[in-house]
Structures are given as structure tokens and as C-alpha cells.
Design an enzyme around this catalytic site. Structure first.
Site, mmCIF file in Angstrom:
data_model
loop_
_atom_site.group_PDB
_atom_site.id
_atom_site.type_symbol
_atom_site.label_atom_id
_atom_site.label_comp_id
_atom_site.label_asym_id
_atom_site.label_seq_id
_atom_site.Cartn_x
_atom_site.Cartn_y
_atom_site.Cartn_z
ATOM 1 N N ASN A 9 -39.486 26.658 47.336
ATOM 2 C CA ASN A 9 -39.467 26.631 45.713
ATOM 3 C C ASN A 9 -41.021 26.667 45.405
ATOM 4 O OD1 ASN A 9 -39.303 26.466 43.037
ATOM 5 N ND2 ASN A 9 -38.211 24.797 43.139
ATOM 6 N N LYS A 11 -42.400 26.898 42.675
ATOM 7 C CA LYS A 11 -42.372 26.609 41.096
ATOM 8 C C LYS A 11 -43.707 27.430 40.526
ATOM 9 C CE LYS A 11 -40.853 22.122 42.697
ATOM 10 N NZ LYS A 11 -40.737 20.707 42.521
ATOM 11 N N HIS A 95 -31.788 23.693 38.682
ATOM 12 C CA HIS A 95 -32.752 22.729 39.503
ATOM 13 C C HIS A 95 -33.004 21.784 38.434
ATOM 14 C CE1 HIS A 95 -36.759 21.316 40.808
ATOM 15 N NE2 HIS A 95 -36.575 21.779 42.219
ATOM 16 N N GLU A 97 -35.714 20.351 37.283
ATOM 17 C CA GLU A 97 -36.720 20.541 36.412
ATOM 18 C C GLU A 97 -36.244 21.418 35.244
ATOM 19 O OE1 GLU A 97 -39.695 21.767 39.052
ATOM 20 O OE2 GLU A 97 -39.857 20.003 40.062
ATOM 21 N N GLU A 167 -30.128 17.843 45.700
ATOM 22 C CA GLU A 167 -31.818 17.402 45.699
ATOM 23 C C GLU A 167 -31.567 16.120 44.651
ATOM 24 O OE1 GLU A 167 -34.789 20.646 45.986
ATOM 25 O OE2 GLU A 167 -33.955 20.743 43.855
ATOM 26 N N GLY A 173 -40.569 15.551 44.340
ATOM 27 C CA GLY A 173 -41.971 15.625 44.147
ATOM 28 C C GLY A 173 -42.504 14.006 44.100
ATOM 29 N N SER A 213 -38.908 16.015 48.543
ATOM 30 C CA SER A 213 -40.044 15.514 49.438
ATOM 31 C C SER A 213 -39.625 15.723 50.689
ATOM 32 C CB SER A 213 -40.199 13.961 49.100
ATOM 33 O OG SER A 213 -40.577 13.782 47.611
HETATM 34 C C1 PEP Z 1 -37.749 21.024 44.722
HETATM 35 O O1 PEP Z 1 -38.480 21.107 43.510
HETATM 36 O O2 PEP Z 1 -36.883 21.822 44.785
HETATM 37 C C2 PEP Z 1 -38.301 19.867 45.561
HETATM 38 C C3 PEP Z 1 -37.587 19.519 46.681
HETATM 39 O O3 PEP Z 1 -39.664 19.390 45.619
HETATM 40 P P1 PEP Z 1 -40.411 18.671 46.658
HETATM 41 O O4 PEP Z 1 -40.192 19.256 47.915
HETATM 42 O O5 PEP Z 1 -41.958 18.941 46.215
HETATM 43 O O6 PEP Z 1 -40.052 17.251 46.436
#
Ligand code: PEP
Length: 250
Positions: A9, A11, A95, A97, A167, A173, A213
Site C-alpha cells: 500500500n 499510500k 483502510h 486511514e 490491520e 505505521g 509494521s
Molecule cells: C498499511 O497502511 O496498510 C500498513 C500496514 O502500513 P505499515 O506497514 O506502514 O504499518
């Protein structure tokens, strides 16, 4: 058999040139053909990204969003049919976000999910609890509700097309990854909930990705978990070596 998948992703990162260079580098690095690698790029990169991977069975492109209506006077928006017509096969929906920064509520997500499926896109549907829910031991209930409210209106045929991404919001993040115990526990719970609603065959065949992460160091132990079928990766998907190492972690 469940497909092994690593989806990056991106972003709102990488300009067009940087993004296409990243795809070139990842293709050059050679990863296992048994793992589907998906690039969820910004809309504006999609056409070029589709062109880069068009002859490769183990790569695909995803959108990060679409509008919930078919077409019309929605200045600045992109519809599911536009996404599909670009050659994109997948789309991230739900997601955290988008839920938090863009106020995407469950009814809106249901509309997006429906329109994505109607346009032959495969949704990667995200669920996840916040830290307070986890600390209060409400995480299972929160995920049960998210699955029920957003997905259980789907017919078995449509549901079986989905990819689910677990997630935990506290891991996205932050550099804090779920332990293998936490990841496997939740993935197994999600699969058993799906089993209750849609039966064994669908629950056994649906891919459930872990996101939060995930990186080149921890992917191996996460992907070794019985119910973890791959990852949805943010930060680490922006570096060719890291993304490839994650894809090679099964
Ligand atoms: C995400 O935004 O879907 C995600 C998993 O981000 P990160 O790997 O940076 O935690």
C-alpha cells in the site's frame, strides 16, 4: 488452496517516475512466482503500473479507493468502473486511514464494496481494532462486528471473492507489530467467524493478510502462522529490497 499474497500500500507516496522505478526494481529482483505481489498505487500511476506488469501472472495492481457511486457529478472523484477499465484487478476498501481521516463509515464502505464487486474488482477489505479495544480485551468483539456489519450482506459467491486484511490500528505505521500469537489468534478467529457464516469451504479458501509494521525482519515469523496468508504492507513496500524480502518470506 489459499493464495499467498503480499500487497504494497503505497499510500500518498512516490511520484510517477519514482513509482515506476520501484516496480522495475522489484520485478528485476526476482521473487517467488507462487506469491502474488500487488502494488496499490495512487490513481494517477495506475495506467503506467498496469503496463509494467501486464505480462506477469504473479503481479497485479490495486487501487487504494474509489467513489461509492457509479458515475455522475462528483468532481475530483474516481469510480470503480474507471478503476476496472484501467486494467486494475484489486481495490483496498476499509483502510483505517480512510475510516478515520475521510470519515468512511460502515454504510459507505458497504456501498464501495458493492460497487467494486459489481465492477469486477476484488476488494481487499481491512478490519482492525484500536489500542483501547485491544487493551480492554474487546478486540474480538470489535472485529466480529466489523465483519458482520460490512460483509455479511454478501452472497457466498461474492464473499468468496474477497481478501481480508487484519490491520490492528495500533500497529499501522507505528513500528509496533502484532506478535505471532496475536496475529494467529485473530486470523484464526476471523476464519472461524467466516466459517460460522459462510461455511468451511469459503473460510478455508479465503486469504487473510496481516498488516501493521510488517517488514523484512518480522515477515517470516508472521507468514509462518497457520492462518496468515501474507501481508498488506505500507512503509516497507516503498523499498524494492524490503518488499521483495517480504514477498520471499513464505
Ligand atoms: C498499511 O497502511 O496498510 C500498513 C500496514 O502500513 P505499515 O506497514 O506502514 O504499518
Amino acid at each position: 488452496m489459499r493464495r499467498k499474497i503480499v500487497a504494497g500500500n503505497w499510500k500518498m507516496n512516490k511520484n510517477l517516475e519514482q513509482g515506476m522505478n520501484l516496480i522495475d526494481e522489484i520485478i528485476k529482483l526476482n521473487s517467488s512466482e507462487n506469491v502474488l505481489k500487488i502494488f496499490a498505487t495512487p490513481f494517477i500511476h495506475i495506467t503506467s503500473a498496469v503496463e509494467k506488469i501486464k505480462d506477469k501472472k504473479d503481479f497485479a495492481i490495486a487501487a487504494q479507493n474509489c467513489h461509492h457511486m457509479e458515475s455522475g457529478a462528483y468532481t475530483g472523484e474516481v469510480s470503480a468502473s474507471m478503476v476496472r477499465s484501467s486494467g486494475t484487478e484489486y481495490i483496498i476498501i476499509g483502510h483505517s486511514e480512510r475510516r478515520s481521516y475521510f470519515n468512511e463509515t460502515t454504510p459507505l464502505l458497504v456501498q464501495k464494496l458493492n460497487i467494486a464487486l459489481a465492477n469486477d474488482l476484488i476488494p481487499i477489505f481491512c478490519v482492525g481494532e484500536n489500542l483501547e479495544d485491544r487493551n480492554n480485551n474487546n478486540h474480538l468483539e470489535v472485529i466480529r462486528q466489523q465483519l458482520k456489519d460490512a460483509l455479511y450482506h454478501l452472497s457466498p459467491a461474492d464473499f468468496s471473492k474477497l481478501i481480508i486484511a487484519y490491520e490492528p490500528i495500533w500497529a499501522i505505521g507505528t513500528g509496533v507489530t502484532a506478535t505471532t500469537h496475536q496475529a494467529q489468534g485473530m486470523h484464526n478467529f476471523i476464519r472461524s467467524e467466516i466459517n460460522k457464516k459462510y461455511g468451511k469451504e469459503i473460510s478455508e479458501n479465503i486469504s487473510i493478510l496481516y498488516g501493521g509494521s510488517c517488514n523484512a525482519e518480522n515477515a517470516k515469523e508472521l507468514f509462518a502462522c497457520l492462518d496468515v496468508d501474507g501481508g498488506l504492507v505500507g512503509g516497507a513496500s516503498l523499498k524494492a529490497n524490503d518488499f521483495t524480502a517480504i514477498a520471499n518470506s513464505f
